[in-house]
Write a protein that holds these residues in place. Structure first.
Motif, short mmCIF file in Angstrom:
data_model
loop_
_atom_site.label_atom_id
_atom_site.label_comp_id
_atom_site.label_asym_id
_atom_site.label_seq_id
_atom_site.Cartn_x
_atom_site.Cartn_y
_atom_site.Cartn_z
N VAL A 87 0.81 -1.22 0.00
CA VAL A 87 0.00 0.00 0.00
C VAL A 87 0.84 1.27 0.00
N ARG A 88 2.16 1.14 -0.04
CA ARG A 88 2.99 2.34 -0.06
C ARG A 88 2.79 3.11 -1.38
N TYR A 89 3.25 4.33 -1.42
CA TYR A 89 3.02 5.17 -2.60
C TYR A 89 3.48 4.48 -3.89
N ASN A 90 4.55 3.69 -3.78
CA ASN A 90 5.12 3.04 -4.97
C ASN A 90 4.70 1.57 -5.08
N SER A 91 3.60 1.23 -4.43
CA SER A 91 3.03 -0.13 -4.48
C SER A 91 3.94 -1.20 -3.86
N THR A 92 4.79 -0.80 -2.95
CA THR A 92 5.60 -1.79 -2.23
C THR A 92 5.09 -1.87 -0.79
N HIS A 93 5.71 -2.77 -0.02
CA HIS A 93 5.37 -2.89 1.40
C HIS A 93 6.62 -2.62 2.22
N SER A 94 6.47 -2.65 3.52
CA SER A 94 7.61 -2.50 4.44
C SER A 94 7.54 -3.65 5.43
N LEU A 95 7.43 -4.87 4.89
CA LEU A 95 7.15 -6.02 5.74
C LEU A 95 8.08 -6.15 6.93
N ASN A 96 7.44 -6.33 8.06
CA ASN A 96 8.16 -6.68 9.27
C ASN A 96 7.54 -8.00 9.74
N LYS A 97 8.34 -9.05 9.77
CA LYS A 97 7.78 -10.38 10.00
C LYS A 97 7.11 -10.51 11.36
N GLU A 98 7.65 -9.86 12.37
CA GLU A 98 7.05 -9.93 13.71
C GLU A 98 5.66 -9.28 13.71
N ILE A 99 5.55 -8.17 13.02
CA ILE A 99 4.26 -7.48 12.97
C ILE A 99 3.27 -8.29 12.12
N HIS A 100 3.74 -8.85 11.05
CA HIS A 100 2.88 -9.71 10.24
C HIS A 100 2.35 -10.88 11.07
N LYS A 101 3.21 -11.43 11.92
CA LYS A 101 2.81 -12.55 12.77
C LYS A 101 1.68 -12.13 13.73
N LEU A 102 1.80 -10.93 14.28
CA LEU A 102 0.76 -10.44 15.20
C LEU A 102 -0.59 -10.36 14.49
N VAL A 103 -0.57 -9.93 13.23
CA VAL A 103 -1.81 -9.85 12.46
C VAL A 103 -2.36 -11.25 12.20
N ASP A 104 -1.47 -12.15 11.82
CA ASP A 104 -1.87 -13.54 11.58
C ASP A 104 -2.52 -14.17 12.81
N GLU A 105 -2.01 -13.82 13.97
CA GLU A 105 -2.50 -14.39 15.22
C GLU A 105 -3.70 -13.61 15.78
N ASN A 106 -4.22 -12.68 14.99
CA ASN A 106 -5.37 -11.85 15.40
C ASN A 106 -5.09 -11.01 16.63
N LYS A 107 -3.82 -10.65 16.83
CA LYS A 107 -3.49 -9.75 17.95
C LYS A 107 -3.37 -8.31 17.48
N ALA A 108 -3.35 -8.12 16.16
CA ALA A 108 -3.23 -6.77 15.60
C ALA A 108 -4.10 -6.65 14.36
N VAL A 109 -4.56 -5.44 14.11
CA VAL A 109 -5.29 -5.15 12.88
C VAL A 109 -4.56 -4.04 12.14
N THR A 110 -4.76 -4.00 10.83
CA THR A 110 -3.99 -3.07 10.00
C THR A 110 -4.80 -1.83 9.63
N ILE A 111 -4.04 -0.79 9.35
CA ILE A 111 -4.66 0.45 8.89
C ILE A 111 -3.67 1.19 8.00
N CYS A 112 -4.17 1.79 6.92
CA CYS A 112 -3.33 2.67 6.11
C CYS A 112 -4.04 4.02 6.03
N PRO A 113 -3.57 4.99 6.78
CA PRO A 113 -4.25 6.29 6.80
C PRO A 113 -4.37 6.94 5.43
N GLU A 114 -3.38 6.72 4.58
CA GLU A 114 -3.45 7.39 3.26
C GLU A 114 -4.55 6.79 2.39
N LEU A 115 -4.71 5.48 2.44
CA LEU A 115 -5.83 4.89 1.69
C LEU A 115 -7.16 5.34 2.29
N LEU A 116 -7.22 5.39 3.60
CA LEU A 116 -8.46 5.85 4.26
C LEU A 116 -8.76 7.32 3.93
#
Ligand code: SF4
Length: 152
Positions: free
Chosen positions: A13-42
């Motif tokens: 979702v970055r301006y140039n259609s890339t991501h900034s993957l952080n595996k630990e943060i991705h894991k939190l989302v996978d485990e339903n401990k975190a939800v995502t938001i992109c203020p610019e898309l919103l």
């Protein structure tokens, strides 16, 4: 529940259609401990989009009408950044976020450093627009670097 920048969870979702993957943060989302938001898309942007920087201050100054968010080609997109910030605040309140982990350096999500408005890769101390609004409303905001260092 934790709210995290979508790009940190690997969404392109970055301006140039890339991501900034952080595996630990991705894991939190996978485990339903975190939800995502992109203020610019919103705020109404799509991907890809032009890069933008805050000119004349930081996100707090944007909220106070003393600085603007400007795209590289010169278009003033301040209103969309503010709209995205309020949408992020609404989401943080809805999920009663204990902490919000946002991507450092972004004009929306930066929480200690942002680019200086010259589009030359130079950074200054400051908040992005969303971070500034969340902090003003008592929401705990930290960068991914600080989160990984202090919370995991
Ligand atoms: Fe990532 Fe925030 Fe930029 Fe969206 S606005 S791409 S979540 S840094």
């Amino acid at each position: 529940m934790i709210l995290v920048s979508s790009c940190l969870a690997g969404l392109e979702v970055r301006y140039n259609s890339t991501h900034s993957l952080n595996k630990e943060i991705h894991k939190l989302v996978d485990e339903n401990k975190a939800v995502t938001i992109c203020p610019e898309l919103l705020g109404g942007f799509s991907t890809p989009r032009e890069p933008a920087e805050i000119v004349g201050g930081d996100g707090g100054d944007v909220l106070d009408g003393k600085a603007a968010v400007i795209e590289k080609s010169g278009k003033d997109v301040t209103e969309l950044y503010i709209k995205g910030a309020y949408a992020a605040l609404k989401k943080a309140k809805e999920i009663n976020a204990s902490v919000v982990v946002l991507k450092e350096n972004s004009p929306s999500c930066g929480s200690s450093m942002i680019y200086n408005g010259e589009f030359k890769g130079k950074k200054i101390v400051g908040n992005g627009v969303t971070s500034a609004l969340l902090k003003r409303n008592g929401v705990k905001v930290i960068s991914e670097e600080k989160f990984l260092k202090d919370f995991l």
